[in-house]
Design an enzyme around this catalytic site. Sequence first.
Site, PDB file in Angstrom:
ATOM      1  N   CYS A  78       0.823  -1.198   0.000  1.00 17.78           N
ATOM      2  CA  CYS A  78       0.000   0.000   0.000  1.00 17.78           C
ATOM      3  C   CYS A  78       0.871   1.268   0.000  1.00 17.78           C
ATOM      4  O   CYS A  78       1.517   1.550  -0.998  1.00 17.78           O
ATOM      5  CB  CYS A  78      -0.980  -0.076   1.166  1.00 17.78           C
ATOM      6  SG  CYS A  78      -2.487   0.822   0.853  1.00 17.78           S
ATOM      7  N   ARG A 105      -2.518   7.301  -6.252  1.00 23.33           N
ATOM      8  CA  ARG A 105      -2.782   7.265  -4.810  1.00 23.33           C
ATOM      9  C   ARG A 105      -4.282   7.338  -4.538  1.00 23.33           C
ATOM     10  O   ARG A 105      -5.024   8.004  -5.260  1.00 23.33           O
ATOM     11  CB  ARG A 105      -2.123   8.459  -4.104  1.00 23.33           C
ATOM     12  CG  ARG A 105      -0.630   8.375  -3.985  1.00 23.33           C
ATOM     13  CD  ARG A 105      -0.101   9.518  -3.133  1.00 23.33           C
ATOM     14  NE  ARG A 105      -0.580   9.428  -1.755  1.00 23.33           N
ATOM     15  CZ  ARG A 105      -0.601  10.440  -0.897  1.00 23.33           C
ATOM     16  NH1 ARG A 105      -0.185  11.634  -1.268  1.00 23.33           N
ATOM     17  NH2 ARG A 105      -1.045  10.265   0.322  1.00 23.33           N
ATOM     18  N   HIS A 168      -3.295  -4.873   1.958  1.00 23.42           N
ATOM     19  CA  HIS A 168      -2.623  -5.210   3.222  1.00 23.42           C
ATOM     20  C   HIS A 168      -2.760  -6.709   3.481  1.00 23.42           C
ATOM     21  O   HIS A 168      -3.793  -7.142   3.995  1.00 23.42           O
ATOM     22  CB  HIS A 168      -3.303  -4.485   4.388  1.00 23.42           C
ATOM     23  CG  HIS A 168      -3.076  -3.010   4.414  1.00 23.42           C
ATOM     24  ND1 HIS A 168      -2.179  -2.417   5.260  1.00 23.42           N
ATOM     25  CD2 HIS A 168      -3.631  -2.017   3.701  1.00 23.42           C
ATOM     26  CE1 HIS A 168      -2.183  -1.110   5.069  1.00 23.42           C
ATOM     27  NE2 HIS A 168      -3.064  -0.835   4.125  1.00 23.42           N
ATOM     28  N   GLU A 170      -1.074  -8.228   5.719  1.00 21.11           N
ATOM     29  CA  GLU A 170      -0.749  -8.445   7.140  1.00 21.11           C
ATOM     30  C   GLU A 170      -1.986  -8.296   8.026  1.00 21.11           C
ATOM     31  O   GLU A 170      -1.923  -8.565   9.217  1.00 21.11           O
ATOM     32  CB  GLU A 170       0.362  -7.476   7.590  1.00 21.11           C
ATOM     33  CG  GLU A 170      -0.070  -6.043   7.886  1.00 21.11           C
ATOM     34  CD  GLU A 170      -0.374  -5.207   6.651  1.00 21.11           C
ATOM     35  OE1 GLU A 170      -0.330  -5.734   5.524  1.00 21.11           O
ATOM     36  OE2 GLU A 170      -0.699  -4.011   6.826  1.00 21.11           O
TER      37      GLU A 170
HETATM   38  N1  GLN Z   1      -3.486   6.415   0.937  1.00 26.98           N
HETATM   39  C1  GLN Z   1      -2.233   6.112   1.539  1.00 26.98           C
HETATM   40  C2  GLN Z   1      -1.098   6.872   0.875  1.00 26.98           C
HETATM   41  O1  GLN Z   1      -1.300   7.496  -0.106  1.00 26.98           O
HETATM   42  C3  GLN Z   1      -1.959   4.639   1.485  1.00 26.98           C
HETATM   43  C4  GLN Z   1      -2.990   3.908   2.301  1.00 26.98           C
HETATM   44  C5  GLN Z   1      -2.487   2.671   2.945  1.00 26.98           C
HETATM   45  O2  GLN Z   1      -1.286   2.418   3.052  1.00 26.98           O
HETATM   46  N2  GLN Z   1      -3.401   1.909   3.463  1.00 26.98           N
HETATM   47  O3  GLN Z   1       0.002   6.839   1.340  1.00 26.98           O
END
Ligand code: GLN
Length: 188
Positions: A78, A105, A168, A170
């Site tokens: 992420c 993003r 994610h 994890e």
């Molecule tokens: N939206 C976050 C970012 O731009 C990432 C979100 C996440 O890691 N769950 O860094």
Amino acid sequence: MKIGVLAVQGAAREHLVAFGRLGVAAVPVLRPADLAGLDGIVLPGGESTAQWRLLSRAGLGEPLRAALLEGLPAFGTCAGLILLAREITNWPERYFGVLDVAVERNATGRQVDSFEARVRVDGLGEVPAVFIRAPAIRRVGPGVEVLGTHAGEPVLVRQGSLLGATFHPELTEDLRVHELFLGMCRKG
Ligand code: GLN
């Protein structure tokens, strides 16, 4: 085998717990000395802008970039994927820029739009995945393999020693994606 988890911000603890459950030593990475002797590093989810500011302040930017370029296996989840990506389509900065993908993003919307889904991963079948304000992978470079998809879109990619997930792994009980990364660390 020793795995580091970048721990300046975000979901570091969950990755440390995941590796503990797999019987692998995992240590938080907060300063350059913590990079010594690692067989791999995880860049966790969280907030990429805050992570970049904090890791730069800790003096980790250059040594971590050098380690990635020397082939230290890295798994970005992420926000961590955003830190690794060569291009961020809707953001003026780029960070390590070592993984040849373009990411957008916050492509899955706001925190309340978070969801759990099953993603298809090569060799593993369906794997549960949690998406939280996840980036989308909009372009994949020629040296990048798509290992996992959701709704036909790439969500897990690999380029040599680098693994990136928009989700994610994890936050679920299923640790097969972590095992996949450990396989990359063993070979490296
Ligand atoms: N939206 C976050 C970012 O731009 C990432 C979100 C996440 O890691 N769950 O860094």
